[in-house]
Design a protein around this motif. Sequence first.
Motif, PDB file in Angstrom:
ATOM      1  N   TRP A 164       0.874  -1.167   0.136  1.00 14.63           N
ATOM      2  CA  TRP A 164      -0.002   0.004   0.100  1.00 14.63           C
ATOM      3  C   TRP A 164       0.899   1.259   0.043  1.00 14.63           C
ATOM      4  N   SER A 165       2.165   1.070   0.568  1.00 13.67           N
ATOM      5  CA  SER A 165       2.906   2.347   0.629  1.00 13.67           C
ATOM      6  C   SER A 165       3.483   2.421  -0.789  1.00 13.67           C
ATOM      7  N   ASN A 166       3.715   1.507  -1.531  1.00 11.55           N
ATOM      8  CA  ASN A 166       4.278   1.720  -3.107  1.00 11.55           C
ATOM      9  C   ASN A 166       2.968   2.231  -3.848  1.00 11.55           C
ATOM     10  N   CYS A 167       1.886   1.584  -3.390  1.00  8.41           N
ATOM     11  CA  CYS A 167       0.677   2.047  -4.167  1.00  8.41           C
ATOM     12  C   CYS A 167       0.353   3.460  -4.135  1.00  8.41           C
ATOM     13  N   TYR A 168       0.404   4.001  -2.925  1.00  9.43           N
ATOM     14  CA  TYR A 168       0.094   5.464  -2.622  1.00  9.43           C
ATOM     15  C   TYR A 168       1.357   6.361  -3.249  1.00  9.43           C
ATOM     16  N   ASN A 169       2.497   6.005  -3.102  1.00  7.74           N
ATOM     17  CA  ASN A 169       3.454   6.830  -3.445  1.00  7.74           C
ATOM     18  C   ASN A 169       3.532   6.839  -5.198  1.00  7.74           C
ATOM     19  N   ALA A 170       3.344   6.027  -5.746  1.00  6.72           N
ATOM     20  CA  ALA A 170       3.216   5.754  -6.948  1.00  6.72           C
ATOM     21  C   ALA A 170       1.887   6.615  -7.680  1.00  6.72           C
ATOM     22  N   GLY A 171       0.783   6.289  -6.900  1.00  8.85           N
ATOM     23  CA  GLY A 171      -0.540   6.959  -7.262  1.00  8.85           C
ATOM     24  C   GLY A 171      -0.403   8.498  -7.174  1.00  8.85           C
ATOM     25  N   THR A 172       0.356   9.237  -6.000  1.00  9.96           N
ATOM     26  CA  THR A 172       0.649  10.334  -5.890  1.00  9.96           C
ATOM     27  C   THR A 172       1.367  11.141  -7.125  1.00  9.96           C
ATOM     28  N   GLN A 173       2.339  10.402  -7.521  1.00 11.26           N
ATOM     29  CA  GLN A 173       3.294  11.068  -8.765  1.00 11.26           C
ATOM     30  C   GLN A 173       2.440  10.919 -10.025  1.00 11.26           C
ATOM     31  N   LEU A 174       1.450   9.726 -10.150  1.00 11.76           N
ATOM     32  CA  LEU A 174       0.889   9.873 -11.316  1.00 11.76           C
ATOM     33  C   LEU A 174      -0.264  10.954 -11.329  1.00 11.76           C
ATOM     34  N   LEU A 175      -0.653  11.253 -10.210  1.00  8.21           N
ATOM     35  CA  LEU A 175      -1.818  12.414 -10.274  1.00  8.21           C
ATOM     36  C   LEU A 175      -1.066  13.693 -10.407  1.00  8.21           C
ATOM     37  N   LEU A 176      -0.209  13.846  -9.730  1.00  8.46           N
ATOM     38  CA  LEU A 176       0.849  15.259 -10.120  1.00  8.46           C
ATOM     39  C   LEU A 176       1.102  15.390 -11.277  1.00  8.46           C
ATOM     40  N   SER A 177       1.405  14.135 -12.070  1.00 10.43           N
ATOM     41  CA  SER A 177       1.878  14.249 -13.719  1.00 10.43           C
ATOM     42  C   SER A 177       0.771  14.720 -14.567  1.00 10.43           C
ATOM     43  N   ARG A 178      -0.259  13.853 -14.330  1.00 11.07           N
ATOM     44  CA  ARG A 178      -1.385  13.476 -15.281  1.00 11.07           C
ATOM     45  C   ARG A 178      -2.682  14.456 -14.855  1.00 11.07           C
ATOM     46  N   ARG A 179      -2.687  15.005 -13.597  1.00  8.10           N
ATOM     47  CA  ARG A 179      -3.615  15.794 -13.500  1.00  8.10           C
ATOM     48  C   ARG A 179      -3.249  16.947 -12.372  1.00  8.10           C
ATOM     49  N   PRO A 180      -2.101  17.757 -12.813  1.00  8.17           N
ATOM     50  CA  PRO A 180      -1.667  18.587 -11.527  1.00  8.17           C
ATOM     51  C   PRO A 180      -2.780  19.759 -11.217  1.00  8.17           C
TER      52      PRO A 180
END
Length: 253
Positions: free
Chosen positions: A69-85
């Motif tokens: 879940w930590s890896n999912c969270y951190n990956a999800g954060t970065q994806l949101l920042l790049s795709r939906r800033p």
Amino acid sequence: MSDGATPLGEKTTVRETTPDLAPTDCARKLLAAVRADDSPDPYLERLAAYDEAALEPLRSDPDLALAFWSNCYNAGTQLLLSRRPELYESPLRFFRFFRATAVTVAGTDLSLDAIEHGIVRGSRTKYGLGYLPRLLAGRFERRYRLADPDPRVHFALNCGAASCPAIRAYEADRIDEQLDRATRAYLDATVDHDPEAGVVTVPKLFRWYRGDFGGGSGIRDLLREYGAIPDDASPRLRHRDWDWSRAAGKFAD
């Protein structure tokens, strides 16, 4: 290319790229793909395609669950920042960004709030200083939430802000050691002790999640354990302002 990820623009199928890939490995490879700026899509698709039988080990092994879940969270954060800033930059960030779908796991759309407060923190609301339960937990949350949350996870999860801790890829068989390293590094960088004034300045997350750490005495115990204050010190707590400036790609070396 890194960790078997596929460059943007090349088409691939989940079966071709992630055959028999365990969920924990998939989450780690997703984070590696995000860091390397490779396409995360095969791993996102694989996470979404798992059935709940594949996730069953997460329910019985807390180390496995915390790494996943930590890896999912951190990956999800970065994806949101790049795709939906625009969601992060919105004045309604706390609703739009943190409640937007970050990843889909076993067919269930999950926001950053759902992962952090619903699963990793064991169904505790983010508004109760760590003391109040999160109401109306859904079936997925009830099945996968951690029964005994580790407060050190606050030094592992990165929500995209400049004040957040650095991102690391977590592994179940090393999770305790890795959380120790993350905690020590973050406290070394953010805690200031003034023995003459009898005050220690700490990140604001210690206020937001005071109950997660066992209140003021628990926070001081943790600071002593990691050498942020001397063993015989019992200073007053002062909370440092949180810098919400968007800071994507804050990976540990």
